[in-house]
Design a protein around this motif. Structure first.
Motif, PDB file in Angstrom:
ATOM      1  N   LEU A  52       0.824  -1.213   0.000  1.00  0.00           N
ATOM      2  CA  LEU A  52       0.000   0.000   0.000  1.00  0.00           C
ATOM      3  C   LEU A  52       0.854   1.257   0.000  1.00  0.00           C
ATOM      4  CD1 LEU A  52      -0.181   1.448   3.052  1.00  0.00           C
ATOM      5  CD2 LEU A  52      -1.756  -0.380   3.476  1.00  0.00           C
ATOM      6  N   GLN A  53       2.066   1.167   0.513  1.00  0.00           N
ATOM      7  CA  GLN A  53       2.940   2.350   0.589  1.00  0.00           C
ATOM      8  C   GLN A  53       3.400   2.843  -0.780  1.00  0.00           C
ATOM      9  OE1 GLN A  53       4.412   3.947   3.324  1.00  0.00           O
ATOM     10  NE2 GLN A  53       3.928   2.599   5.016  1.00  0.00           N
ATOM     11  N   TYR A  54       3.377   1.970  -1.784  1.00  0.00           N
ATOM     12  CA  TYR A  54       3.910   2.382  -3.089  1.00  0.00           C
ATOM     13  C   TYR A  54       3.065   3.480  -3.748  1.00  0.00           C
ATOM     14  CZ  TYR A  54       6.602  -2.005  -2.714  1.00  0.00           C
ATOM     15  OH  TYR A  54       7.409  -3.029  -2.288  1.00  0.00           O
ATOM     16  N   ALA A  55       1.826   3.672  -3.236  1.00  0.00           N
ATOM     17  CA  ALA A  55       1.002   4.748  -3.793  1.00  0.00           C
ATOM     18  C   ALA A  55       1.616   6.100  -3.446  1.00  0.00           C
ATOM     19  CB  ALA A  55      -0.414   4.652  -3.236  1.00  0.00           C
ATOM     20  N   GLU A  56       2.224   6.176  -2.257  1.00  0.00           N
ATOM     21  CA  GLU A  56       2.756   7.457  -1.771  1.00  0.00           C
ATOM     22  C   GLU A  56       4.268   7.501  -1.809  1.00  0.00           C
ATOM     23  OE1 GLU A  56       1.744   9.697   1.899  1.00  0.00           O
ATOM     24  OE2 GLU A  56       0.059   8.275   1.851  1.00  0.00           O
ATOM     25  N   HIS A  57       4.892   6.416  -1.334  1.00  0.00           N
ATOM     26  CA  HIS A  57       6.354   6.382  -1.262  1.00  0.00           C
ATOM     27  C   HIS A  57       6.867   5.328  -2.214  1.00  0.00           C
ATOM     28  CE1 HIS A  57       6.001   8.582   2.490  1.00  0.00           C
ATOM     29  NE2 HIS A  57       5.167   7.665   2.927  1.00  0.00           N
ATOM     30  N   ARG A  58       7.888   5.668  -2.952  1.00  0.00           N
ATOM     31  CA  ARG A  58       8.478   4.628  -3.799  1.00  0.00           C
ATOM     32  C   ARG A  58       9.955   4.495  -3.405  1.00  0.00           C
ATOM     33  NH1 ARG A  58       5.027   2.347  -7.302  1.00  0.00           N
ATOM     34  NH2 ARG A  58       6.656   1.768  -8.764  1.00  0.00           N
ATOM     35  N   GLU A  59      10.864   5.157  -4.139  1.00  0.00           N
ATOM     36  CA  GLU A  59      12.270   5.023  -3.721  1.00  0.00           C
ATOM     37  C   GLU A  59      12.483   5.459  -2.273  1.00  0.00           C
ATOM     38  OE1 GLU A  59      14.113   6.961  -7.338  1.00  0.00           O
ATOM     39  OE2 GLU A  59      12.123   6.151  -7.733  1.00  0.00           O
ATOM     40  N   GLU A  60      11.709   6.498  -1.839  1.00  0.00           N
ATOM     41  CA  GLU A  60      11.907   7.029  -0.470  1.00  0.00           C
ATOM     42  C   GLU A  60      11.594   5.979   0.590  1.00  0.00           C
ATOM     43  OE1 GLU A  60       9.841   8.228  -3.190  1.00  0.00           O
ATOM     44  OE2 GLU A  60       8.425   8.874  -1.663  1.00  0.00           O
ATOM     45  N   LEU A  61      10.840   4.940   0.210  1.00  0.00           N
ATOM     46  CA  LEU A  61      10.510   3.919   1.205  1.00  0.00           C
ATOM     47  C   LEU A  61      11.797   3.265   1.729  1.00  0.00           C
ATOM     48  CD1 LEU A  61       7.879   2.805   2.382  1.00  0.00           C
ATOM     49  CD2 LEU A  61       8.018   0.943   0.739  1.00  0.00           C
ATOM     50  N   GLY A  62      12.789   3.117   0.852  1.00  0.00           N
ATOM     51  CA  GLY A  62      14.086   2.577   1.271  1.00  0.00           C
ATOM     52  C   GLY A  62      14.724   3.467   2.321  1.00  0.00           C
ATOM     53  N   LEU A  63      14.633   4.776   2.104  1.00  0.00           N
ATOM     54  CA  LEU A  63      15.219   5.724   3.066  1.00  0.00           C
ATOM     55  C   LEU A  63      14.456   5.694   4.387  1.00  0.00           C
ATOM     56  CD1 LEU A  63      15.775   8.763   0.688  1.00  0.00           C
ATOM     57  CD2 LEU A  63      17.516   7.240   1.639  1.00  0.00           C
ATOM     58  N   LEU A  64      13.139   5.495   4.264  1.00  0.00           N
ATOM     59  CA  LEU A  64      12.288   5.447   5.450  1.00  0.00           C
ATOM     60  C   LEU A  64      12.717   4.305   6.377  1.00  0.00           C
ATOM     61  CD1 LEU A  64       9.683   7.164   6.049  1.00  0.00           C
ATOM     62  CD2 LEU A  64       8.386   5.136   5.386  1.00  0.00           C
ATOM     63  N   VAL A  65      13.098   3.172   5.781  1.00  0.00           N
ATOM     64  CA  VAL A  65      13.547   2.023   6.576  1.00  0.00           C
ATOM     65  C   VAL A  65      14.770   2.432   7.398  1.00  0.00           C
ATOM     66  CG1 VAL A  65      14.605  -0.274   6.436  1.00  0.00           C
ATOM     67  CG2 VAL A  65      12.663   0.292   4.985  1.00  0.00           C
ATOM     68  N   GLU A  66      15.710   3.119   6.740  1.00  0.00           N
ATOM     69  CA  GLU A  66      16.926   3.545   7.448  1.00  0.00           C
ATOM     70  C   GLU A  66      16.579   4.471   8.603  1.00  0.00           C
ATOM     71  OE1 GLU A  66      20.256   4.838   5.059  1.00  0.00           O
ATOM     72  OE2 GLU A  66      19.465   3.746   3.321  1.00  0.00           O
ATOM     73  N   ARG A  67      15.713   5.434   8.319  1.00  0.00           N
ATOM     74  CA  ARG A  67      15.359   6.423   9.343  1.00  0.00           C
ATOM     75  C   ARG A  67      14.603   5.770  10.499  1.00  0.00           C
ATOM     76  NH1 ARG A  67      14.134  10.350   5.265  1.00  0.00           N
ATOM     77  NH2 ARG A  67      11.932   9.864   5.416  1.00  0.00           N
ATOM     78  N   GLU A  68      13.603   4.946  10.145  1.00  0.00           N
ATOM     79  CA  GLU A  68      12.756   4.340  11.184  1.00  0.00           C
ATOM     80  C   GLU A  68      13.522   3.380  12.074  1.00  0.00           C
ATOM     81  OE1 GLU A  68       9.281   2.218  10.139  1.00  0.00           O
ATOM     82  OE2 GLU A  68       8.160   3.986   9.674  1.00  0.00           O
ATOM     83  N   THR A  69      14.376   2.540  11.459  1.00  0.00           N
ATOM     84  CA  THR A  69      15.105   1.565  12.279  1.00  0.00           C
ATOM     85  C   THR A  69      16.099   2.282  13.187  1.00  0.00           C
ATOM     86  OG1 THR A  69      16.559   1.164  10.404  1.00  0.00           O
ATOM     87  CG2 THR A  69      14.863  -0.486  10.819  1.00  0.00           C
ATOM     88  N   ALA A  70      16.709   3.371  12.694  1.00  0.00           N
ATOM     89  CA  ALA A  70      17.634   4.130  13.542  1.00  0.00           C
ATOM     90  C   ALA A  70      16.857   4.749  14.707  1.00  0.00           C
ATOM     91  CB  ALA A  70      18.332   5.203  12.716  1.00  0.00           C
ATOM     92  N   PHE A  71      15.681   5.292  14.397  1.00  0.00           N
ATOM     93  CA  PHE A  71      14.845   5.951  15.400  1.00  0.00           C
ATOM     94  C   PHE A  71      14.357   4.950  16.464  1.00  0.00           C
ATOM     95  CE2 PHE A  71      10.559   7.615  16.575  1.00  0.00           C
ATOM     96  CZ  PHE A  71      10.978   8.782  17.210  1.00  0.00           C
ATOM     97  N   LYS A  72      14.031   3.731  15.998  1.00  0.00           N
ATOM     98  CA  LYS A  72      13.450   2.736  16.926  1.00  0.00           C
ATOM     99  C   LYS A  72      14.498   1.743  17.428  1.00  0.00           C
ATOM    100  CE  LYS A  72       8.802   2.991  15.027  1.00  0.00           C
ATOM    101  NZ  LYS A  72       7.835   2.429  14.097  1.00  0.00           N
ATOM    102  N   ARG A  73      15.780   2.108  17.323  1.00  0.00           N
ATOM    103  CA  ARG A  73      16.852   1.168  17.678  1.00  0.00           C
ATOM    104  C   ARG A  73      16.691   0.588  19.080  1.00  0.00           C
ATOM    105  NH1 ARG A  73      21.264   1.207  20.635  1.00  0.00           N
ATOM    106  NH2 ARG A  73      22.751  -0.468  20.178  1.00  0.00           N
ATOM    107  N   GLU A  74      16.474   1.455  20.076  1.00  0.00           N
ATOM    108  CA  GLU A  74      16.374   0.997  21.470  1.00  0.00           C
ATOM    109  C   GLU A  74      15.277  -0.060  21.613  1.00  0.00           C
ATOM    110  OE1 GLU A  74      18.547   1.802  23.755  1.00  0.00           O
ATOM    111  OE2 GLU A  74      19.510   2.994  22.186  1.00  0.00           O
ATOM    112  N   LEU A  75      14.145   0.226  20.956  1.00  0.00           N
ATOM    113  CA  LEU A  75      13.004  -0.686  21.011  1.00  0.00           C
ATOM    114  C   LEU A  75      13.367  -2.028  20.368  1.00  0.00           C
ATOM    115  CD1 LEU A  75       9.942  -0.613  21.767  1.00  0.00           C
ATOM    116  CD2 LEU A  75       9.500  -0.094  19.358  1.00  0.00           C
ATOM    117  N   LEU A  76      14.049  -1.965  19.233  1.00  0.00           N
ATOM    118  CA  LEU A  76      14.421  -3.195  18.530  1.00  0.00           C
ATOM    119  C   LEU A  76      15.403  -4.024  19.368  1.00  0.00           C
ATOM    120  CD1 LEU A  76      14.807  -1.823  14.872  1.00  0.00           C
ATOM    121  CD2 LEU A  76      13.075  -3.424  15.693  1.00  0.00           C
ATOM    122  N   VAL A  77      16.336  -3.329  20.041  1.00  0.00           N
ATOM    123  CA  VAL A  77      17.300  -4.034  20.899  1.00  0.00           C
ATOM    124  C   VAL A  77      16.532  -4.789  21.985  1.00  0.00           C
ATOM    125  CG1 VAL A  77      19.112  -3.704  22.645  1.00  0.00           C
ATOM    126  CG2 VAL A  77      19.203  -2.410  20.484  1.00  0.00           C
TER     127      VAL A  77
END
Ligand SMILES: C[S@@+](CC[C@H](N)C(=O)[O-])C[C@H]1O[C@@H](n2cnc3c(N)ncnc32)[C@H](O)[C@@H]1O
Length: 260
Positions: A52-77
């Motif tokens: 569903l994200q491809y309607a709004e985000h395409r290449e930027e979705l890759g960047l979003l993964v980088e940003r989100e995982t960095a932001f949620k690092r503590e939670l992921l740990v």
């Protein structure tokens, strides 16, 4: 919901994909920023991604993964404490791998945009039987804490509608509890009554302890009421007919006709 970016190797293990499976036309739904379709394409596999994200985000979705995982690092740990380490050494390694996979995704969606289709379950923009094999990871059952059983039923039937042979769904445990989705047996019973038998298989991929089960829906005998028999008057060309849809559509899947 975290947009993840698993790799071709992980898809092979999660979905128990053999060489014969990779000769088939495959749909990855939802694909997120996974690199499965990109890496499959390099190997000559006929695979398409939908999200569903491809309607709004395409290449930027890759960047979003980088940003989100960095932001949620503590939670992921915290969340991945005590999980199996054969795929990721630790949460930081997972973030590194997802970042690399997301870059592969970004390059491929830019180079082969027609392989990445915007679509939202429970209604996909594909004609019946457009794919041989449909793969679905980390949405159904995984988010059973926020997607209700009606959504699951409708989504499973929709995946079955577009799959000529099989649908494979992984994993069967709910993300926040690690417990098998409680409506699973009920849904399997209902699908069986509609002509979609299923089986549960154990696979070699087990990141989260206990999360190593795969649901396989056999769709070959399934005939949803909307399905048009190939070759019938007014039906789309049979997918494998010489000179069929490939002539106009290099990807060979068919968009759903309006109103069907
Ligand atoms: C956790 S990611 C999984 C991605 C990929 N399968 C993987 O394992 O790396 C879940 C994805 O589901 C997508 N999604 C959520 N709801 C959806 C819906 N109703 N239809 C299609 N995609 C959806 C999100 O945009 C997100 O990219």
């Amino acid at each position: 919901m975290l947009v993840s970016a698993r790799s071709f190797a992980e898809y092979r293990a999660m979905f128990a994909l053999g060489e014969r499976d990779l000769e088939q036309r495959i749909l990855d739904c939802p694909a997120g920023a996974a690199s499965f379709v990109a890496e499959a394409g390099r190997r000559g596999v006929d695979a398409v991604a939908v999200d569903l994200q491809y309607a709004e985000h395409r290449e930027e979705l890759g960047l979003l993964v980088e940003r989100e995982t960095a932001f949620k690092r503590e939670l992921l740990v915290k969340e991945t404490e005590g999980w199996d380490r054969s795929w990721y050494a630790d949460a930081d390694d997972m973030i590194r791998q997802w970042t690399a996979n997301a870059r592969t995704f970004r390059a491929d969606i830019a180079a082969r945009p027609e392989r990445y289709v915007a679509g939202s379950l429970p209604e996909l923009p594909f004609a019946d039987d457009s794919f041989d094999l449909v793969l679905s990871s980390h949405l159904l059952f995984s988010y059973g804490n926020r997607l209700d059983e009606d959504f699951h039923r409708a989504a499973l039937l929709e995946l079955a509608r577009v799959a000529r042979r099989e649908v494979r769904i992984f994993p069967l445990v709910v993300y926040d509890t690690g417990v098998r989705y409680q409506g699973l047996d009920r849904l399997r019973g209902e699908l069986a009554e509609l002509g979609v038998p299923s089986r549960v298989e154990q696979v070699s991929y087990e990141y989260r302890p206990g999360g190593n089960e795969l649901l396989v829906l056999s769709t070959a005998a399934h005939r949803p009421s909307a399905r048009t028999a190939p070759g019938a008057a007014g039906a789309p060309d049979a997918p494998d007919a010489p000179g069929a849809a490939e002539a106009v559509d290099p990807v060979r899947w068919r968009h759903r006709e309006p109103g069907t």
